[in-house]
Design an enzyme around this catalytic site. Structure first.
Site, PDB file in Angstrom:
ATOM      1  N   LYS A   8      41.456   0.425  74.486  1.00  0.00           N
ATOM      2  CA  LYS A   8      41.606  -0.667  75.476  1.00  0.00           C
ATOM      3  C   LYS A   8      42.980  -0.633  76.096  1.00  0.00           C
ATOM      4  O   LYS A   8      43.933  -0.107  75.500  1.00  0.00           O
ATOM      5  CB  LYS A   8      41.355  -2.042  74.846  1.00  0.00           C
ATOM      6  CG  LYS A   8      42.339  -2.474  73.745  1.00  0.00           C
ATOM      7  CD  LYS A   8      43.612  -3.152  74.233  1.00  0.00           C
ATOM      8  CE  LYS A   8      44.659  -3.223  73.144  1.00  0.00           C
ATOM      9  NZ  LYS A   8      46.016  -3.426  73.557  1.00  0.00           N
ATOM     10  N   ASP A 139      42.514  -7.657  67.816  1.00  0.00           N
ATOM     11  CA  ASP A 139      41.884  -6.831  68.853  1.00  0.00           C
ATOM     12  C   ASP A 139      40.497  -6.306  68.459  1.00  0.00           C
ATOM     13  O   ASP A 139      39.794  -5.742  69.299  1.00  0.00           O
ATOM     14  CB  ASP A 139      42.756  -5.591  69.126  1.00  0.00           C
ATOM     15  CG  ASP A 139      43.885  -5.863  70.118  1.00  0.00           C
ATOM     16  OD1 ASP A 139      43.855  -6.916  70.771  1.00  0.00           O
ATOM     17  OD2 ASP A 139      44.774  -5.000  70.233  1.00  0.00           O
TER      18      ASP A 139
HETATM   19  C1  LIG Z   1      49.547  -6.407  71.477  1.00  0.00           C
HETATM   20  C2  LIG Z   1      48.042  -6.321  71.437  1.00  0.00           C
HETATM   21  C3  LIG Z   1      47.485  -6.749  72.806  1.00  0.00           C
HETATM   22  O1  LIG Z   1      46.099  -6.580  72.866  1.00  0.00           O
HETATM   23  O2  LIG Z   1      47.528  -5.013  71.240  1.00  0.00           O
HETATM   24  P1  LIG Z   1      48.173  -3.640  70.644  1.00  0.00           P
HETATM   25  O3  LIG Z   1      49.363  -3.326  71.439  1.00  0.00           O
HETATM   26  O4  LIG Z   1      48.511  -3.857  69.206  1.00  0.00           O
HETATM   27  O5  LIG Z   1      47.091  -2.612  70.808  1.00  0.00           O
HETATM   28  C4  LIG Z   1      47.459  -7.276  70.371  1.00  0.00           C
HETATM   29  O6  LIG Z   1      47.929  -8.601  70.582  1.00  0.00           O
HETATM   30  C5  LIG Z   1      47.735  -6.883  68.941  1.00  0.00           C
HETATM   31  O7  LIG Z   1      46.560  -7.062  68.224  1.00  0.00           O
HETATM   32  P2  LIG Z   1      46.347  -6.381  66.765  1.00  0.00           P
HETATM   33  O8  LIG Z   1      47.005  -5.050  66.743  1.00  0.00           O
HETATM   34  O9  LIG Z   1      44.903  -6.478  66.452  1.00  0.00           O
HETATM   35  O10 LIG Z   1      47.228  -7.342  65.914  1.00  0.00           O
HETATM   36  P3  LIG Z   1      46.993  -8.011  64.464  1.00  0.00           P
HETATM   37  O11 LIG Z   1      46.695  -6.919  63.501  1.00  0.00           O
HETATM   38  O12 LIG Z   1      46.066  -9.164  64.564  1.00  0.00           O
HETATM   39  O13 LIG Z   1      48.458  -8.573  64.191  1.00  0.00           O
HETATM   40  C6  LIG Z   1      49.551  -7.735  63.887  1.00  0.00           C
HETATM   41  C7  LIG Z   1      50.820  -8.515  64.152  1.00  0.00           C
HETATM   42  O14 LIG Z   1      51.056  -8.624  65.573  1.00  0.00           O
HETATM   43  C8  LIG Z   1      51.604  -9.892  65.896  1.00  0.00           C
HETATM   44  N1  LIG Z   1      50.678 -10.625  66.787  1.00  0.00           N
HETATM   45  C9  LIG Z   1      49.411 -10.172  67.002  1.00  0.00           C
HETATM   46  C10 LIG Z   1      48.568 -10.860  67.859  1.00  0.00           C
HETATM   47  C11 LIG Z   1      49.064 -12.038  68.475  1.00  0.00           C
HETATM   48  N2  LIG Z   1      48.291 -12.750  69.300  1.00  0.00           N
HETATM   49  N3  LIG Z   1      50.314 -12.469  68.239  1.00  0.00           N
HETATM   50  C12 LIG Z   1      51.146 -11.766  67.414  1.00  0.00           C
HETATM   51  O15 LIG Z   1      52.302 -12.168  67.218  1.00  0.00           O
HETATM   52  C13 LIG Z   1      51.816 -10.604  64.574  1.00  0.00           C
HETATM   53  O16 LIG Z   1      53.126 -10.318  64.147  1.00  0.00           O
HETATM   54  C14 LIG Z   1      50.802  -9.947  63.641  1.00  0.00           C
HETATM   55  O17 LIG Z   1      51.169 -10.020  62.293  1.00  0.00           O
END
Ligand SMILES: C[C@@](CO)(OP(=O)(O)O)[C@H](O)COP(=O)(O)OP(=O)(O)OC[C@H]1O[C@@H](n2ccc(N)nc2=O)[C@H](O)[C@@H]1O
Ligand SMILES: Nc1ncnc2c1ncn2[C@@H]1O[C@H](COP(=O)(O)OP(=O)(O)O)[C@@H](O)[C@H]1O
Length: 322
Positions: A8, A139
């Site tokens: 994504k 996610d």
């Molecule tokens: C930033 C994003 C954008 O879509 O994607 P990625 O860059 O990781 O792919 C997401 O918010 C990542 O989601 P995901 O990777 O599933 O995160 P999680 O395992 O739920 O959380 C890991 C950590 O990211 C932070 N976290 C995550 C989601 C959120 N809404 N707020 C946060 O602050 C927190 O510190 C949490 O402990």
């Protein structure tokens, strides 16, 4: 049982303040891309996890692996133990960059959940599977759903967005991944130090641009509040972002928490040209072309039964209006 799951990008990512539980309140528009991981699950004599492909060395092979954790989440839901469910072999074929802001681990988790639920013939509704997905990560529900969707809460509350048009993207993979919590913390730090202006505007206009199918219109509106934090931690991303636009992309942004940069292109042909020029610019490790939206986690091959081409739930959930 073989499942393909999309990566994504967040074409729009507006990050609110940190909540008491440590997560940030989000408004995001996800788009599932044709760069996919493949998850194969099968009953075995002994449990094992195999990982092959993109970034394989950086993927944990133990209980930290999100695909592996799907077993625990399913066992807990069924009020049983992983031992009772029986040993399984999970094989991950990775194309999605590890710690690249493209939800690769989440994709594998969603693929394992769907694959195991199908292998074990569990009678789970779409809502149940989505709730279990959210336990594995914010996610993961989107990796199951795919398409284009508006995400709120910590990103796990989804409203599908109807889009009939395909968009063409070029992806620049970085040498090393970035930790998602670290990027959120860096944004908090930057905000405390002086409130950087939000990069993401209004999600409604982004959804309208997606519905119009006009990449020029969408290019003006894509934005990611986490970009400034990712660039602060990896200043050389600025060079990559500039190089993508110089190579002919309409616009570029950091994908999620980065460090992958995603470049929106005019059409499929332009994406191929941009990818060739960007490869030659020496600003990233690897360049890939992808398009979206594509479907979410899907069983493509099942043992014995017919391939479950569609997920075992109502394919027309409520939709956000453009
Ligand atoms: C930033 C994003 C954008 O879509 O994607 P990625 O860059 O990781 O792919 C997401 O918010 C990542 O989601 P995901 O990777 O599933 O995160 P999680 O395992 O739920 O959380 C890991 C950590 O990211 C932070 N976290 C995550 C989601 C959120 N809404 N707020 C946060 O602050 C927190 O510190 C949490 O402990
Ligand atoms: N199946 C998996 N594939 C990739 N990373 C995984 C997996 N399971 C757990 N992880 C861990 O999750 C971290 C984040 O990975 P990933 O989901 O690929 O990135 P992002 O959150 O940036 O989209 C990795 O650094 C890795 O330690």
């Amino acid at each position: 049982m073989t499942v393909t799951v999309p990566s994504k990008i967040n074409v729009h990512l507006a990050v609110g303040p940190a909540r008491d539980d440590g997560y940030h309140e989000l408004t995001t528009v996800f788009q599932a891309l044709s760069l996919t991981d493949t998850v194969t699950v099968s009953a075995a004599e002994e449990s094992s996890l195999q990982v092959r492909g993109e970034g394989e060395k950086a993927v944990p092979r133990d209980e930290r692996n999100l695909a592996w954790r799907a077993i625990d989440v399913l066992a807990e839901h069924l009020d049983t133990t992983p031992a009772e469910l029986g040993p399984v072999q999970i094989a991950l074929e990775k194309n999605i960059p590890v710690a690249g802001g493209m939800a690769g681990g989440s994709a594998d988790a969603a693929g394992a959940l769907l694959g195991l639920a199908t292998l074990w013939k569990l009678d789970l509704s779409r809502d149940e599977l989505t709730r279990l997905a959210a336990k594995l990560g914010s996610d993961v529900p989107f990796s199951l759903l795919g398409g284009t969707a508006l995400g709120t809460g910590r990103g796990e509350e989804l409203l599908p967005v109807l889009t009939r048009h395909t968009f063409h993207w070029v992806l620049a993979f970085a040498q090393r991944g970035l930790s998602t919590p670290r990027v959120y913390k860096e944004l908090d730090r930057l905000r405390e130090a002086g409130e950087p202006p939000p990069a993401a505007g209004d999600h409604d206009v982004v959804i309208e641009a997606l519905a119009s199918g006009d990449p020029h219109r969408l290019a003006e509106l894509i934005g990611n509040d986490l970009q400034i934090a990712a660039v602060s931690l990896r200043p050389n991303l600025r060079r990559t972002l500039r190089a993508g636009v110089e190579a002919g992309a309409l616009a570029g942004l950091v994908s999620g928490s980065g460090p992958t940069c995603a470049f929106l292109c005019e059409d499929a042909e332009s994406a191929v040209q941009v990818s060739a020029r960007l490869s030659g610019a020496g600003v990233c490790r690897t360049v890939r072309v992808a398009s979206g939206p594509v479907h979410g986690a899907r069983v493509v091959e099942s043992d014995g039964g017919p391939p479950g081409g569609e997920p075992p739930w109502d394919p027309t959930p409520p939709q956000a209006h453009a």
